[in-house]
Every structure is written in structure tokens, then in C-alpha cells.
Design an enzyme around this catalytic site. Sequence first.
Site, PDB file in Angstrom:
ATOM      1  CG  ASP A   7      -1.971  -1.064   1.200  1.00 38.68           C
ATOM      2  OD1 ASP A   7      -2.440  -1.408   0.108  1.00 38.68           O
ATOM      3  OD2 ASP A   7      -2.349  -1.553   2.281  1.00 38.68           O
ATOM      4  CG  ASP A  17      -6.599  -1.404  -1.562  1.00 39.30           C
ATOM      5  OD1 ASP A  17      -6.898  -2.608  -1.706  1.00 39.30           O
ATOM      6  OD2 ASP A  17      -5.660  -1.010  -0.848  1.00 39.30           O
TER       7      ASP A  17
END
Length: 154
Positions: free
Chosen positions: A111, A129
Amino acid sequence: MYYYLITLAVVALDQLTKWIVVQNMEIGQKIEVIPGFLYWTSYRNDGAAWSILEGHMWFFYLITVVVIGIIIYIMQKYAKGKRLFSISLAFILGGAIGNFIDRVLHQEVVDFVQTVWGNYYFPIFNVADASLSVGVVLMLVYVFVDDRKTKGIK
């Protein structure tokens, strides 16, 4: 079949951006992009959204394989000729595959996108995401528009 190209583009962009982060940033390193709002922050997540179910990788493998199968089935059976529905599924599929690749290869997800609003730090996320979120929003729009058409509301 254009929706598979969207899926492929999402997966390629997701994996490219994650590779760039892994190659060029130390875990925890933060780069300010838009002062006080947007940062690239190198982070690893072995859970799902907001790090829930950390350490339960077998669960994510199982769920993701099932979800990918269901999405492909729905795309083939029900989404043909329904442009917005197909596009929403393509974004969801691309996001699912992007994070699945990380989980299989590295047992964690890379991330790096961090946003801040005042004192609130939104959980760090990635292209996969974001794609999942865009896909869900497009799906909701499709359902709302389709429901209005079915009921004859203009």
C-alpha cells in the site's frame, strides 16, 4: 470483451506502481505529493481493508479465488451488452486480481497512497483498492439507473 482490457489495465497499473514503491522506497518512508493532503507512504499489509484479519492469508486466497470466479461468471452470463455493469465488474476484478497477486507472491499487499483531511488519516491504500472502490460505486450507479429504467422512472 473490452472489459477484460480494463481489468488488464488495472492489474498492470497496480503492479507497476507497487513495483516502483518497493524498488524506490523504504517501508515507512513518506513522500509529500500535495502538502497536507496526499502522500506516498510505503506500507505493507497482510490483512484486508484497514488491516482487518491480519495474518489470515489462507482466508484471502480462498475468498479471492471464489470472488474472481463469480465475477467472471457474471461477466460472461449477465453483463454482456450492459456497459456500465461490465465496466464496474472489470474494475472490481482488476482490483481483486491486483491484490491477489501480492498475497500469493509476497504474503502481503503493498500500500502507498495516503490521504489526510485535517487530523484524519485515511487508511493507506493502493491502485487495486481504489479500483475496487470505483467498481463498487459504478455498480451502485448501475443498480440505481437500472432500477429506475425497470420501474419506468425518467
